[in-house]
Design a protein around this motif. Structure first.
Motif, mmCIF file in Angstrom:
data_model
loop_
_atom_site.group_PDB
_atom_site.id
_atom_site.type_symbol
_atom_site.label_atom_id
_atom_site.label_comp_id
_atom_site.label_asym_id
_atom_site.label_seq_id
_atom_site.Cartn_x
_atom_site.Cartn_y
_atom_site.Cartn_z
ATOM 1 N N PHE A 323 -11.275 32.258 -4.541
ATOM 2 C CA PHE A 323 -10.147 32.445 -3.638
ATOM 3 C C PHE A 323 -10.410 31.783 -2.289
ATOM 4 C CE2 PHE A 323 -7.382 34.659 -0.615
ATOM 5 C CZ PHE A 323 -6.165 34.334 -1.196
ATOM 6 N N LEU A 324 -11.658 31.769 -1.838
ATOM 7 C CA LEU A 324 -11.987 31.028 -0.624
ATOM 8 C C LEU A 324 -11.661 29.549 -0.804
ATOM 9 C CD1 LEU A 324 -15.403 32.687 0.302
ATOM 10 C CD2 LEU A 324 -13.163 33.169 1.291
ATOM 11 N N ASN A 325 -11.944 29.029 -2.008
ATOM 12 C CA ASN A 325 -11.578 27.642 -2.312
ATOM 13 C C ASN A 325 -10.063 27.440 -2.256
ATOM 14 O OD1 ASN A 325 -14.283 26.971 -2.768
ATOM 15 N ND2 ASN A 325 -14.145 27.404 -4.965
ATOM 16 N N PHE A 368 -0.970 25.393 -9.026
ATOM 17 C CA PHE A 368 -1.822 25.312 -7.837
ATOM 18 C C PHE A 368 -3.218 25.862 -8.126
ATOM 19 C CE2 PHE A 368 -3.578 28.068 -4.513
ATOM 20 C CZ PHE A 368 -4.032 27.099 -3.621
ATOM 21 N N ILE A 369 -3.262 27.012 -8.775
ATOM 22 C CA ILE A 369 -4.554 27.631 -9.069
ATOM 23 C C ILE A 369 -5.379 26.739 -9.990
ATOM 24 C CG2 ILE A 369 -5.626 29.587 -10.268
ATOM 25 C CD1 ILE A 369 -3.332 31.317 -9.109
ATOM 26 N N LYS A 370 -4.740 26.128 -10.962
ATOM 27 C CA LYS A 370 -5.464 25.247 -11.877
ATOM 28 C C LYS A 370 -5.974 24.005 -11.148
ATOM 29 C CE LYS A 370 -5.423 24.219 -16.752
ATOM 30 N NZ LYS A 370 -4.697 24.421 -18.014
ATOM 31 N N GLU A 371 -5.173 23.453 -10.254
ATOM 32 C CA GLU A 371 -5.603 22.280 -9.494
ATOM 33 C C GLU A 371 -6.749 22.640 -8.550
ATOM 34 O OE1 GLU A 371 -5.026 18.120 -8.121
ATOM 35 O OE2 GLU A 371 -5.239 19.311 -9.953
ATOM 36 N N PRO A 420 -7.383 11.071 -8.614
ATOM 37 C CA PRO A 420 -8.169 12.315 -8.616
ATOM 38 C C PRO A 420 -8.482 12.837 -7.219
ATOM 39 C CG PRO A 420 -9.555 10.445 -9.177
ATOM 40 C CD PRO A 420 -8.137 9.946 -9.188
ATOM 41 N N GLU A 421 -8.473 11.945 -6.230
ATOM 42 C CA GLU A 421 -8.786 12.379 -4.865
ATOM 43 C C GLU A 421 -7.645 13.171 -4.237
ATOM 44 O OE1 GLU A 421 -6.377 8.740 -4.564
ATOM 45 O OE2 GLU A 421 -8.071 9.349 -5.829
ATOM 46 N N LYS A 422 -6.456 13.118 -4.847
ATOM 47 C CA LYS A 422 -5.301 13.831 -4.314
ATOM 48 C C LYS A 422 -5.161 15.208 -4.954
ATOM 49 C CE LYS A 422 -2.476 9.840 -3.001
ATOM 50 N NZ LYS A 422 -1.145 9.194 -3.121
ATOM 51 N N PHE A 423 -4.752 16.164 -4.133
ATOM 52 C CA PHE A 423 -4.509 17.524 -4.614
ATOM 53 C C PHE A 423 -3.069 17.583 -5.101
ATOM 54 C CE2 PHE A 423 -3.684 22.017 -4.517
ATOM 55 C CZ PHE A 423 -4.908 22.601 -4.814
ATOM 56 N N LYS A 424 -2.880 17.584 -6.421
ATOM 57 C CA LYS A 424 -1.537 17.511 -7.003
ATOM 58 C C LYS A 424 -1.338 18.597 -8.070
ATOM 59 C CE LYS A 424 -1.300 13.387 -8.671
ATOM 60 N NZ LYS A 424 -0.686 12.173 -9.277
ATOM 61 N N PRO A 425 -0.842 19.764 -7.691
ATOM 62 C CA PRO A 425 -0.545 20.791 -8.694
ATOM 63 C C PRO A 425 0.422 20.302 -9.761
ATOM 64 C CG PRO A 425 -0.497 21.732 -6.497
ATOM 65 C CD PRO A 425 -0.587 20.244 -6.325
ATOM 66 N N GLU A 426 1.287 19.345 -9.378
ATOM 67 C CA GLU A 426 2.299 18.838 -10.321
ATOM 68 C C GLU A 426 1.670 18.285 -11.599
ATOM 69 O OE1 GLU A 426 3.923 18.803 -6.242
ATOM 70 O OE2 GLU A 426 2.084 18.059 -7.156
ATOM 71 N N ARG A 427 0.409 17.844 -11.520
ATOM 72 C CA ARG A 427 -0.209 17.236 -12.702
ATOM 73 C C ARG A 427 -0.359 18.241 -13.847
ATOM 74 N NH1 ARG A 427 -4.271 14.197 -11.225
ATOM 75 N NH2 ARG A 427 -4.529 14.686 -9.008
ATOM 76 N N TRP A 428 -0.266 19.536 -13.525
ATOM 77 C CA TRP A 428 -0.439 20.578 -14.551
ATOM 78 C C TRP A 428 0.885 21.149 -15.043
ATOM 79 C CZ3 TRP A 428 -5.166 20.509 -16.315
ATOM 80 C CH2 TRP A 428 -6.198 20.097 -15.467
ATOM 81 N N LEU A 461 -5.502 36.463 -8.361
ATOM 82 C CA LEU A 461 -5.358 35.229 -7.591
ATOM 83 C C LEU A 461 -3.904 34.947 -7.243
ATOM 84 C CD1 LEU A 461 -7.894 33.018 -9.567
ATOM 85 C CD2 LEU A 461 -8.149 33.758 -7.199
ATOM 86 N N ARG A 462 -3.014 35.164 -8.198
ATOM 87 C CA ARG A 462 -1.599 34.888 -7.948
ATOM 88 C C ARG A 462 -1.025 35.872 -6.929
ATOM 89 N NH1 ARG A 462 1.623 35.816 -11.985
ATOM 90 N NH2 ARG A 462 0.139 36.795 -13.408
ATOM 91 N N VAL A 463 -1.381 37.138 -7.063
ATOM 92 C CA VAL A 463 -0.848 38.154 -6.152
ATOM 93 C C VAL A 463 -1.342 37.913 -4.731
ATOM 94 C CG1 VAL A 463 -0.888 40.611 -5.569
ATOM 95 C CG2 VAL A 463 -0.523 39.907 -7.933
ATOM 96 N N LEU A 464 -2.637 37.711 -4.565
ATOM 97 C CA LEU A 464 -3.177 37.549 -3.218
ATOM 98 C C LEU A 464 -2.702 36.249 -2.572
ATOM 99 C CD1 LEU A 464 -4.836 38.763 -1.014
ATOM 100 C CD2 LEU A 464 -6.895 37.749 -2.018
ATOM 101 N N THR A 465 -2.624 35.176 -3.345
ATOM 102 C CA THR A 465 -2.105 33.919 -2.803
ATOM 103 C C THR A 465 -0.677 34.106 -2.302
ATOM 104 O OG1 THR A 465 -3.490 32.595 -4.298
ATOM 105 C CG2 THR A 465 -1.591 31.501 -3.318
ATOM 106 N N ALA A 466 0.145 34.787 -3.088
ATOM 107 C CA ALA A 466 1.537 35.022 -2.693
ATOM 108 C C ALA A 466 1.622 35.825 -1.400
ATOM 109 C CB ALA A 466 2.290 35.721 -3.828
ATOM 110 N N GLN A 467 0.821 36.880 -1.294
ATOM 111 C CA GLN A 467 0.900 37.732 -0.099
ATOM 112 C C GLN A 467 0.335 37.033 1.139
ATOM 113 O OE1 GLN A 467 2.721 40.091 0.106
ATOM 114 N NE2 GLN A 467 2.827 41.256 -1.804
ATOM 115 N N ILE A 468 -0.691 36.240 0.974
ATOM 116 C CA ILE A 468 -1.230 35.483 2.101
ATOM 117 C C ILE A 468 -0.183 34.494 2.625
ATOM 118 C CG2 ILE A 468 -2.897 33.693 2.749
ATOM 119 C CD1 ILE A 468 -4.175 36.405 2.729
ATOM 120 N N LEU A 469 0.465 33.780 1.708
ATOM 121 C CA LEU A 469 1.467 32.795 2.113
ATOM 122 C C LEU A 469 2.710 33.457 2.711
ATOM 123 C CD1 LEU A 469 1.257 30.246 -0.832
ATOM 124 C CD2 LEU A 469 0.435 29.955 1.505
#
Length: 503
Positions: A323-325, A368-371, A420-428, A461-469
């Motif tokens: 989650f820090l990542n 996003f989590i997978k990326e 590969p150097e780009k962070f792209k959740p769309e790839r998944w 991971l999904r719950v905490l990411t949502a609440q942080i955002l």
């Protein structure tokens, strides 16, 4: 006559097939031919770590070096134990396809396995193979792997996430900032969230009272366990024969964690017994997780303890660093952050309540989590013990060989990922992303030995990411790239350089 000729033809084809097979077998290289660093008698390649040529705390970088120098299959010796590193996803596929009903693995932490043996405890799921492992897996499958079994805890998990949100708000103030000891805060959230699942109660891990003091002790003990376990992996196993100083420290940390966590387990079991013996109407609390384990005739009381303790504590070394990542990934990619915030807006009410049906259908959040796993993996290998002979990249490996599937070396390779150097959740996302080779990214493993706590971890991971955002904008602070240290798994080095700005 026709039948006789046909039989002769079939016999000829069989002979030809045998000749081809023999010729192919002769052309294959053996385990001895697998390349790798020079191994010395008794100590194998450990001298490379002792001399600092390879660095234990940068083991993930060592794997990159081995792949670059020796190719897709590499042999490494840790003392008397030989491990074959497998770097090609096609080879990983072959290993998974031959693992059978009862896949055998080497334990992630041999030290934990030894500790539990010496204390007379159940070894748990991750430290056993064969029929014993299958018995435990079958008994826990319903409670841990069915989506409906996991979703019932969503309100409790969400409450734990909001506890962390409120604590971060206290830490950073109205102007925002980077919380001190963020890893510890996230670790205590992990215990609170896991406690909601395992014990269906608030543990107070973030309440600044006695509950948090106890949680901090467990967080500190877990850190020490994983650090020492990682160090002992790259040393001669003298600790198996005598109690070395490091082994004594590890045992003290294990004893502390087991004592504190087991106390909560036993309190919950006692409450279940009282509830079952009461003549009054059943209470609302059902203790579904431990109650299910206790109902399984194939589980001993020691099995119930260890399985519960594993689910309760494993997030400290898996979900917490990852989650820090995720936080760092969000801060580094504000456009991704905003796109996620837009997606979750319809799934989280103003008071923080989650809308279950909407929340479970957030494809960009899952992507996003997978990326984030690709860009910042938190482990180095998936382990298997080969159940039969197999050919991998031109090498014939016999049954019983210990192989580590080290796919992380491919995550930033243009051979497997576009840009590969780009962070792209769309790839998944199906229909939008790349055509990604199967088995190149399996953060929870694959097949029958997929991580038993996977669904709980993903939900956390999904719950905490949502609440942080929902509550903060994350900004990247000036500084160097995020580095990781190897301590059995990979942990980001703090501070991670993320500023939390409350809305």
């Amino acid at each position: 006559m026709i039948i006789r000729n046909e039989m002769r033809r079939i016999q000829g084809l069989r002979q030809l097939s045998t000749l081809v097979a023999n010729k192919t077998d002769k052309s294959l290289k053996t385990l001895r031919d697998v390349p790798g660093p020079l191994a010395l008698p008794l100590i194998g390649n450990l001298y490379l770590y002792k001399l600092g040529i390879f660095k234990v705390d940068r083991y993930h970088k060592v794997l990159d070096q081995l792949r670059a120098k020796y190719g897709p299959v590499v042999r490494q010796s840790f003392g008397s134990e030989t491990v074959v590193h497998v770097f090609d996803p096609d080879d990983a596929r072959k290993v998974y396809q031959t693992e059978g009903k009862w896949p055998s693995v080497a334990p992630l932490q041999e030290t934990v396995q030894l500790y539990r043996k010496k204390r007379g405890l159940s070894l748990g799921l991750g430290n056993q193979n064969g029929e014993t492992w299958y018995r435990l897996r079958a008994a826990t499958q319903q409670a841990m792997l069915r989506p409906s079994s996991v979703e019932q805890y969503l309100p409790l998990v969400n409450h734990a996430a909001l506890s962390l949100v409120h604590r971060i708000e206290q830490e950073v103030g109205r102007e925002g900032g980077e919380p001190r000891n963020l890893r510890d805060l996230v670790g205590k959230w992990s215990l609170e969230s896991a406690g909601a699942v395992c014990f269906e109660r608030e543990l107070g891990c973030l309440d600044e009272g006695e509950g948090e003091k106890q949680a901090q002790l467990m967080v500190d003990a877990n850190k020490l366990i994983f650090k020492i376990s990682g160090e002992l992996k790259f040393s001669l196993p003298l600790y198996k024969l005598v109690s070395t100083p490091k082994w004594k420290k590890l045992v003290q940390a294990e004893d502390l964690f087991f004592r504190l966590a087991s106390k909560i387990v036993q309190e919950t079991i006692e409450e279940i017994k009282k509830q079952d013996s009461s003549r009054e109407q059943p209470k609302k609390k059902k203790f579904s997780f431990i109650g299910h384990l206790l109902s399984q005739s194939g589980l001993t009381s020691s099995d119930v303890d260890i399985i519960t303790l594993s689910l309760f504590g494993d997030g400290l070394s898996t979900t917490t660093p990852f989650f820090l990542n995720c936080l760092r990934s969000l801060a580094e990619n504000p456009e991704v952050q905003q796109k996620l915030r837009d997606e979750i807006s319809g799934a989280v009410d103003l008071d923080g309540t989650l809308k279950l049906e909407t929340f479970n259908n957030l494809p960009y959040l899952r992507a996003f989590i997978k990326e984030a796993f690709r860009v910042y993996p938190n482990g180095t290998e998936v382990s298997r013990i080969l159940p039969e002979d197999i050919e991998l990249s031109g090498y014939h490996l016999p049954a019983g060989t210990h192989v580590n599937l080290n796919m992380g070396v491919n995550f930033m390779s243009s051979e497997y990922f576009s840009e590969p150097e780009k962070f792209k959740p769309e790839r998944w996302i199906r229909g939008e992303g790349d055509k990604i080779k199967q088995f190149v990214l399996t953060p929870f493993g694959h097949g029958a030995r997929t991580c038993a706590g996977r669904r709980f971890a993903e939900q956390d991971l999904r719950v905490l990411t949502a609440q942080i955002l929902k509550n903060f904008e994350l900004k990247l602070l000036a500084g160097k790239p995020l580095e990781h240290v190897y301590e059995t798994l990979l942990f980001p080095i703090e501070p991670i350089g993320v500023k939390f700005v409350p809305f």
